[in-house]
Design an enzyme around this catalytic site. Structure first.
Site, short mmCIF file in Angstrom:
data_model
loop_
_atom_site.label_atom_id
_atom_site.label_comp_id
_atom_site.label_asym_id
_atom_site.label_seq_id
_atom_site.Cartn_x
_atom_site.Cartn_y
_atom_site.Cartn_z
N LYS A 44 -59.12 62.80 54.80
CA LYS A 44 -59.79 61.25 55.16
C LYS A 44 -60.53 60.89 56.19
O LYS A 44 -61.45 61.83 56.37
CB LYS A 44 -58.42 60.47 54.96
CG LYS A 44 -57.40 60.64 53.68
CD LYS A 44 -58.23 60.82 52.24
CE LYS A 44 -57.39 61.36 51.24
NZ LYS A 44 -56.03 61.10 51.27
N ASP B 96 -46.59 59.89 58.34
CA ASP B 96 -47.89 60.07 57.56
C ASP B 96 -48.89 59.18 58.42
O ASP B 96 -48.68 57.92 57.98
CB ASP B 96 -47.89 59.84 56.00
CG ASP B 96 -49.17 60.04 55.44
OD1 ASP B 96 -50.26 59.95 56.16
OD2 ASP B 96 -49.33 60.10 54.08
N ARG C 216 -54.53 85.11 56.19
CA ARG C 216 -53.37 84.10 55.56
C ARG C 216 -52.43 83.88 57.04
O ARG C 216 -51.90 82.89 56.91
CB ARG C 216 -52.72 84.64 54.62
CG ARG C 216 -51.69 83.90 54.19
CD ARG C 216 -51.14 84.08 52.58
NE ARG C 216 -51.25 85.55 52.03
CZ ARG C 216 -50.13 86.09 52.35
NH1 ARG C 216 -49.24 85.84 53.16
NH2 ARG C 216 -50.18 87.35 52.04
N TYR D 248 -47.68 56.72 49.82
CA TYR D 248 -48.57 57.81 48.86
C TYR D 248 -48.00 58.25 47.82
O TYR D 248 -47.10 59.05 48.01
CB TYR D 248 -49.31 58.83 50.08
CG TYR D 248 -50.31 59.79 49.11
CD1 TYR D 248 -51.62 59.23 48.88
CD2 TYR D 248 -50.02 61.03 48.89
CE1 TYR D 248 -52.41 60.07 48.17
CE2 TYR D 248 -50.73 61.62 48.39
CZ TYR D 248 -52.06 61.18 47.99
OH TYR D 248 -53.03 61.89 47.21
C1 LIG Z 1 -54.86 61.52 50.74
C2 LIG Z 1 -53.70 61.40 51.36
C3 LIG Z 1 -52.52 62.46 51.08
C4 LIG Z 1 -52.56 63.60 50.46
O1 LIG Z 1 -53.84 64.51 51.14
P1 LIG Z 1 -54.73 65.55 50.32
O2 LIG Z 1 -55.57 65.93 51.27
O3 LIG Z 1 -55.34 64.69 49.00
O4 LIG Z 1 -53.88 66.70 49.76
C5 LIG Z 1 -51.28 62.24 51.70
N1 LIG Z 1 -51.00 60.82 52.45
C6 LIG Z 1 -52.06 59.81 52.38
C7 LIG Z 1 -51.69 58.47 53.03
C8 LIG Z 1 -53.14 60.03 51.80
O5 LIG Z 1 -54.14 58.95 51.79
#
Ligand SMILES: *Cc1c(COP(=O)(O)O)cnc(C)c1O
Length: 380
Positions: free
Chosen positions: A203, A178, A53, A105
């Protein structure tokens, strides 16, 4: 970003920083599943590891590649995008003030609203389409974090990172971005002045819809970064070894996948713009998109694979169309090799500000004409 740098990045990621295993010569890193590491007779650790961890050899190549990709001082991986987002916001103290876009998001905004309420953190939302609104919303001396997302889910509005960084820094705040939708292929947010960049690696980075993971990359190793690392260890939002391994494997083809998705998304957006069954196509690569000029400056290698369609009609019509697709898969998420379609308002629930007639598309790597044909027959 110069082409030269782009070439270097493509080569770097294809070879995972020219990885060669020191013991075996293997060109893919080994999978180390051990949770704990032994000590010698003097009670010292044999290697650099203690407990998985806290420190984990499976993260090392991945984190090095991610730091390189975004041009950061260090990168850290997490069990999910949201685990990374939460670790980041753990560094905001009671009494401080955070600014974020009104549409963003939804998971990150839900979390922000929750901690704002529970921990007496100020939260103000600004209109992403109007950077002057950000200037009015920051509170100099009080705002500690400006969080932006660009392009923004699911309208793909584009925020000028350099300008946002200037505004944040003048107010004494840091800028966190982000950059999930842009990916480091087309936007290296740190180069535009951001302090921290976040990716949901679920993604584009992984790209195969089979790993949930998150990445934070920092421009410099400061106190906040130390705290983020401590939070990861203490709260345990850590990435499993196999997920780390899969993610690194997926990332080797990031540039190929992103280029293909970008090209197809642009072609689709151009084809469907003005379609009689649609009110609008939202895509930053279209000249009609309000963020197009900023996107041209900031998205240096394509406008990405995400676009939205505003259909002629309401929620029912939008849903009827998704029901008719044969190639587009009806599913949420984005950035995978498969093209996805979803009725976004339904996914976000009753508090969503997303228009009821909006269909969100994530373009994959299928044949582009097949995708156009599928949408065309669904719209009929
Ligand atoms: C999917 C997503 C997240 C969250 O990520 P997870 O891997 O699903 O926890 C945050 N910001 C954006 C723009 C996303 O598309």
């Amino acid at each position: 970003m110069s082409d030269n740098k782009q070439h270097k990045m493509e080569s770097m990621i294809a070879q995972a920083c020219h990885y060669i295993d020191e013991v075996t010569g293997g060109i893919s890193p080994p999978l180390q599943l051990s949770t704990t590491y032994s000590r010698n007779q003097d009670h010292e650790y044999v290697g650099n590891y203690s407990y998985s961890r806290a420190d984990n050899p499976s993260w090392e190549v991945l984190e090095k590649v991610c730091a390189e990709l975004d041009g950061g001082a260090e990168a850290k991986c997490f069990a999910s995008g949201m685990a990374a987002v939460c670790a980041f916001f753990e560094t905001v103290n009671s009494g401080e003030h955070v600014v974020a876009p009104r549409i963003m998001y939804h998971g990150s905004q839900d979390w922000l609203r929750r901690i704002a309420e529970k921990r007496s953190i100020g939260l103000s939302l600004f209109d992403a389409g109007d950077i002057e609104d950000l200037r009015r919303t920051v509170q100099p001396g009080k705002t500690s974090v400006v969080w932006i997302e660009t392009p923004i889910n699911p309208t793909w509005e584009v925020i000028d990172i350099a300008l946002a960084a200037e505004i944040a820094h003048q107010a004494g705040a840091i800028l966190a971005v982000d950059s999930t939708v842009a990916s480091p292929v087309t936007t290296r947010a740190l180069e535009f002045g951001a302090d921290i960049v976040f990716h949901s690696a679920t993604k584009y980075l992984n790209g195969h819809s089979d790993v949930v993971a998150g990445i934070l990359v920092t421009a410099k190793q400061d106190d906040r970064w130390e705290e983020i690392k401590l939070v990861r260890t203490l709260t345990g939002g850590v990435l499993g070894p196999f997920e780390a391994w899969l993610l690194l494997r997926g990332m080797r083809t990031l540039f190929l996948r992103f280029d293909k998705a970008s090209q197809s998304a642009l072609r689709l957006a151009q084809y469907f713009e003005g379609h009689q069954r649609l009110q609008r196509v939202l895509y930053p690569g279209l000249e009609s998109h309000p963020g197009h000029e900023i996107a041209k400056r900031q998205m240096t290698q394509g406008f990405g694979g995400m676009l939205s369609l505003l259909v002629d009609g309401g929620a029912d019509e939008a849903r009827r169309i998704t029901g008719k697709t044969r190639l587009f898969v009806r599913a949420t998420s984005l950035g995978g090799v498969e093209s996805l379609i979803e009725h976004r308002a339904a996914v976000e629930g009753p508090h969503s500000e997303v228009p009821q007639n909006l269909l969100r598309l994530s373009i994959g790597i299928e044949n582009c004409q097949d995708l156009i044909d599928d949408l065309e027959q669904s719209l009929k």
